[in-house]
Design a protein around this motif. Sequence first.
Motif, PDB file in Angstrom:
ATOM      1  N   ASN A 105       0.826  -1.213   0.000  1.00 37.78           N
ATOM      2  CA  ASN A 105       0.000   0.000   0.000  1.00 37.78           C
ATOM      3  C   ASN A 105       0.861   1.264   0.000  1.00 37.78           C
ATOM      4  O   ASN A 105       0.529   2.252  -0.655  1.00 37.78           O
ATOM      5  CB  ASN A 105      -0.930   0.009   1.220  1.00 37.78           C
ATOM      6  CG  ASN A 105      -2.036  -1.020   1.087  1.00 37.78           C
ATOM      7  OD1 ASN A 105      -2.251  -1.568   0.006  1.00 37.78           O
ATOM      8  ND2 ASN A 105      -2.721  -1.306   2.178  1.00 37.78           N
ATOM      9  N   GLN A 106       1.959   1.200   0.722  1.00 38.96           N
ATOM     10  CA  GLN A 106       2.876   2.342   0.768  1.00 38.96           C
ATOM     11  C   GLN A 106       3.498   2.565  -0.622  1.00 38.96           C
ATOM     12  O   GLN A 106       3.565   3.692  -1.119  1.00 38.96           O
ATOM     13  CB  GLN A 106       3.954   2.019   1.802  1.00 38.96           C
ATOM     14  CG  GLN A 106       4.888   3.149   2.140  1.00 38.96           C
ATOM     15  CD  GLN A 106       6.086   2.622   2.949  1.00 38.96           C
ATOM     16  OE1 GLN A 106       5.981   1.615   3.664  1.00 38.96           O
ATOM     17  NE2 GLN A 106       7.229   3.277   2.805  1.00 38.96           N
ATOM     18  N   LEU A 107       3.907   1.465  -1.259  1.00 36.64           N
ATOM     19  CA  LEU A 107       4.489   1.571  -2.605  1.00 36.64           C
ATOM     20  C   LEU A 107       3.456   2.086  -3.604  1.00 36.64           C
ATOM     21  O   LEU A 107       3.789   2.846  -4.517  1.00 36.64           O
ATOM     22  CB  LEU A 107       5.022   0.212  -3.068  1.00 36.64           C
ATOM     23  CG  LEU A 107       6.376  -0.189  -2.469  1.00 36.64           C
ATOM     24  CD1 LEU A 107       6.605  -1.687  -2.655  1.00 36.64           C
ATOM     25  CD2 LEU A 107       7.518   0.595  -3.133  1.00 36.64           C
ATOM     26  N   ASP A 108       2.208   1.676  -3.435  1.00 40.04           N
ATOM     27  CA  ASP A 108       1.122   2.138  -4.307  1.00 40.04           C
ATOM     28  C   ASP A 108       1.095   3.668  -4.335  1.00 40.04           C
ATOM     29  O   ASP A 108       1.073   4.299  -5.410  1.00 40.04           O
ATOM     30  CB  ASP A 108      -0.200   1.565  -3.776  1.00 40.04           C
ATOM     31  CG  ASP A 108      -1.436   2.077  -4.511  1.00 40.04           C
ATOM     32  OD1 ASP A 108      -1.309   2.446  -5.688  1.00 40.04           O
ATOM     33  OD2 ASP A 108      -2.515   2.101  -3.903  1.00 40.04           O
ATOM     34  N   ILE A 109       1.124   4.258  -3.148  1.00 45.51           N
ATOM     35  CA  ILE A 109       1.082   5.721  -3.049  1.00 45.51           C
ATOM     36  C   ILE A 109       2.365   6.337  -3.619  1.00 45.51           C
ATOM     37  O   ILE A 109       2.320   7.330  -4.357  1.00 45.51           O
ATOM     38  CB  ILE A 109       0.858   6.131  -1.581  1.00 45.51           C
ATOM     39  CG1 ILE A 109      -0.569   5.719  -1.156  1.00 45.51           C
ATOM     40  CG2 ILE A 109       1.071   7.621  -1.377  1.00 45.51           C
ATOM     41  CD1 ILE A 109      -0.891   5.990   0.294  1.00 45.51           C
ATOM     42  N   GLU A 110       3.503   5.715  -3.312  1.00 43.94           N
ATOM     43  CA  GLU A 110       4.783   6.232  -3.822  1.00 43.94           C
ATOM     44  C   GLU A 110       4.822   6.230  -5.344  1.00 43.94           C
ATOM     45  O   GLU A 110       5.237   7.200  -5.974  1.00 43.94           O
ATOM     46  CB  GLU A 110       5.949   5.375  -3.310  1.00 43.94           C
ATOM     47  CG  GLU A 110       6.366   5.682  -1.876  1.00 43.94           C
ATOM     48  CD  GLU A 110       7.498   4.764  -1.418  1.00 43.94           C
ATOM     49  OE1 GLU A 110       7.529   4.453  -0.225  1.00 43.94           O
ATOM     50  OE2 GLU A 110       8.338   4.348  -2.273  1.00 43.94           O
ATOM     51  N   VAL A 111       4.398   5.111  -5.927  1.00 46.67           N
ATOM     52  CA  VAL A 111       4.466   4.971  -7.391  1.00 46.67           C
ATOM     53  C   VAL A 111       3.567   6.006  -8.063  1.00 46.67           C
ATOM     54  O   VAL A 111       3.976   6.660  -9.030  1.00 46.67           O
ATOM     55  CB  VAL A 111       4.065   3.543  -7.832  1.00 46.67           C
ATOM     56  CG1 VAL A 111       3.776   3.483  -9.324  1.00 46.67           C
ATOM     57  CG2 VAL A 111       5.167   2.557  -7.474  1.00 46.67           C
ATOM     58  N   ASP A 112       2.366   6.164  -7.543  1.00 48.71           N
ATOM     59  CA  ASP A 112       1.456   7.157  -8.118  1.00 48.71           C
ATOM     60  C   ASP A 112       2.077   8.551  -8.088  1.00 48.71           C
ATOM     61  O   ASP A 112       2.071   9.269  -9.093  1.00 48.71           O
ATOM     62  CB  ASP A 112       0.141   7.183  -7.329  1.00 48.71           C
ATOM     63  CG  ASP A 112      -0.976   6.474  -8.069  1.00 48.71           C
ATOM     64  OD1 ASP A 112      -0.657   5.666  -8.963  1.00 48.71           O
ATOM     65  OD2 ASP A 112      -2.137   6.736  -7.760  1.00 48.71           O
ATOM     66  N   GLY A 113       2.589   8.930  -6.926  1.00 50.51           N
ATOM     67  CA  GLY A 113       3.173  10.267  -6.785  1.00 50.51           C
ATOM     68  C   GLY A 113       4.371  10.440  -7.710  1.00 50.51           C
ATOM     69  O   GLY A 113       4.518  11.457  -8.398  1.00 50.51           O
ATOM     70  N   PHE A 114       5.194   9.403  -7.734  1.00 48.80           N
ATOM     71  CA  PHE A 114       6.419   9.424  -8.537  1.00 48.80           C
ATOM     72  C   PHE A 114       6.086   9.568 -10.033  1.00 48.80           C
ATOM     73  O   PHE A 114       6.646  10.415 -10.736  1.00 48.80           O
ATOM     74  CB  PHE A 114       7.140   8.102  -8.290  1.00 48.80           C
ATOM     75  CG  PHE A 114       8.609   8.114  -8.578  1.00 48.80           C
ATOM     76  CD1 PHE A 114       9.516   8.020  -7.540  1.00 48.80           C
ATOM     77  CD2 PHE A 114       9.100   8.171  -9.880  1.00 48.80           C
ATOM     78  CE1 PHE A 114      10.884   7.993  -7.791  1.00 48.80           C
ATOM     79  CE2 PHE A 114      10.454   8.152 -10.140  1.00 48.80           C
ATOM     80  CZ  PHE A 114      11.350   8.068  -9.099  1.00 48.80           C
ATOM     81  N   ALA A 115       5.145   8.741 -10.509  1.00 55.19           N
ATOM     82  CA  ALA A 115       4.814   8.758 -11.943  1.00 55.19           C
ATOM     83  C   ALA A 115       4.167  10.088 -12.335  1.00 55.19           C
ATOM     84  O   ALA A 115       4.489  10.666 -13.379  1.00 55.19           O
ATOM     85  CB  ALA A 115       3.890   7.580 -12.290  1.00 55.19           C
TER      86      ALA A 115
END
Lengths: 218, 218
Positions: A52-62
Motif C-alpha cells: 500500500n505504501q508503494l502504491d502511493i509512492e508509485v502514483d506520486g512518482f509517476a
Amino acid sequence: MRPFVAELDELQNKILEMGGLVETAIHESIRGLAERSDAPISNIWRIEERINQLDIEVDGFALRMIALHQPVAKDLRFLTATLKMNSDLERMGDLAVNIAQRVLSLLGKPVVKPVVDIPEMSKIVESMVRRSLDALVQRDEAMARSVLLADDEVDDMKRAVYQDLMTMVEQGQANAGAAFDLIFIAHNLERIADHATNVAEDVLFMIKGVDIRHHHMA
Amino acid sequence: MRPFVAELDELQNKILEMGGLVETAIHESIRGLAERSDAPISNIWRIEERINQLDIEVDGFALRMIALHQPVAKDLRFLTATLKMNSDLERMGDLAVNIAQRVLSLLGKPVVKPVVDIPEMSKIVESMVRRSLDALVQRDEAMARSVLLADDEVDDMKRAVYQDLMTMVEQGQANAGAAFDLIFIAHNLERIADHATNVAEDVLFMIKGVDIRHHHMA
C-alpha cells in the motif's frame, strides 16, 4: 535534477518490488492452506502495508515525472502503464489478504479436498504475476501474451473447483463452510490472475502503442 | 485544434456515459433477480460491449491529451484520474455481467431468501456509483466522502448475507447451489462498491492533490 532515465529505472524497480511482494503474499497464504498452519500467514499484513505504501509512492512518482518531464510516446506510455499496473498490484495484495483470511477461517473446519489442487492453481497464478513483470522489464511481447493464455486455464480451474465442491456439499460429502472458503480462495486466485492479465495487457500496449483489450480473445 | 477545455468536457462526458451504463447494468441484473425473469438481463451484454468500447476510447483520448497539451497540476490530475476511473468503471461492467450470469443460474433453482434484501443492497451500490460521478462533475469533496462511508455499510450487508445463507445451508434449509449464487451476487455488489470507492478516492485526490488511499479508515 536526476537524469530522466534513472528515474524511469527507479519507478520500474518500485513496480518490481510490489510484484515480488504480491507473489510472496500469495505464496505464503496458500502455504498456510497446504500446511494447515497460520504460521506462513503471520507476515501477510506487514507485506500488504508495504504494498500500500508503494502504491502511493508509485502514483506520486509517476505523476511528478509526467508533470516535470512532459514525456511523449513510449515514455509517456510507460508512465501511464505504471499508474495502471500499480492499481492492479495493489488490488492483488488485497486479494492475497482475502485468501489469507479464508485460510485462517478454514483452519477450524473439517478438511475438504477438491479434485483441482489449489496449491497447483496458485503456482500458475504466481507465475502469471512474475511473467507479467518479466515482460515489462524485458519488453517481451511473447511473454506478455503467454500470461493472457494462462488466464483461460485459471478460469477453467476455478470453474472445476466450484462444480466439484458444490456437488460435494449437495451430496452431504463436504462441510458447507469449508467448501465456501475454498471456493472463495479459488475465486480470489482467479481475480489475481485477471489483474496479472491486465498488467500483461498494459505491457503490450506500452510496447506496441495499440490497445489489445477486449480483443485478445476474438 | 479544439480548445483544451472542450476536450476535457468531452472526456468527462464519456466517463459519465460509462457510469450511467454501469448503473443500468447493475439495476437490470438485480431486477432480473427480484422478478425472477431473464427479460431485464437481455440487454446486459450489449451494455457491456459499449462500456468496453468507451474504456478504449477514454484511454486513447486521455493519453492523447496528456501528450498534446502537456497539462500540469489540476488538469494533469484530472487526466490521470480519468485513466484510473476508466479501469474501475470497466471492471464494474464486468461485475454486473457476473451478477447477470448468476441470476440466470438462479432461475432454475429453488427460491432462497436471505434476511438482507439484495435489491436494497443493490440500491445502495447503484447510488454509490452515481454519487462518485456526481462528486467528479461537481468537484464535491463531501459527496465523495459519503461514498467512502457507504462502502462500510455494503461490507456489513455482504457479511450478513454470507452468514445467513451459510447457516441455512448447514441446517438443510436452503439449496446449496442457490445459496452460492446469492452469496456471489452479494460479493460482486460489494466489489462494485469497492470500485465506486476507488472512483471517489480518485475524485478526492483530483480535488485536493493529496492521496487519501489507505488512510480514510484510520
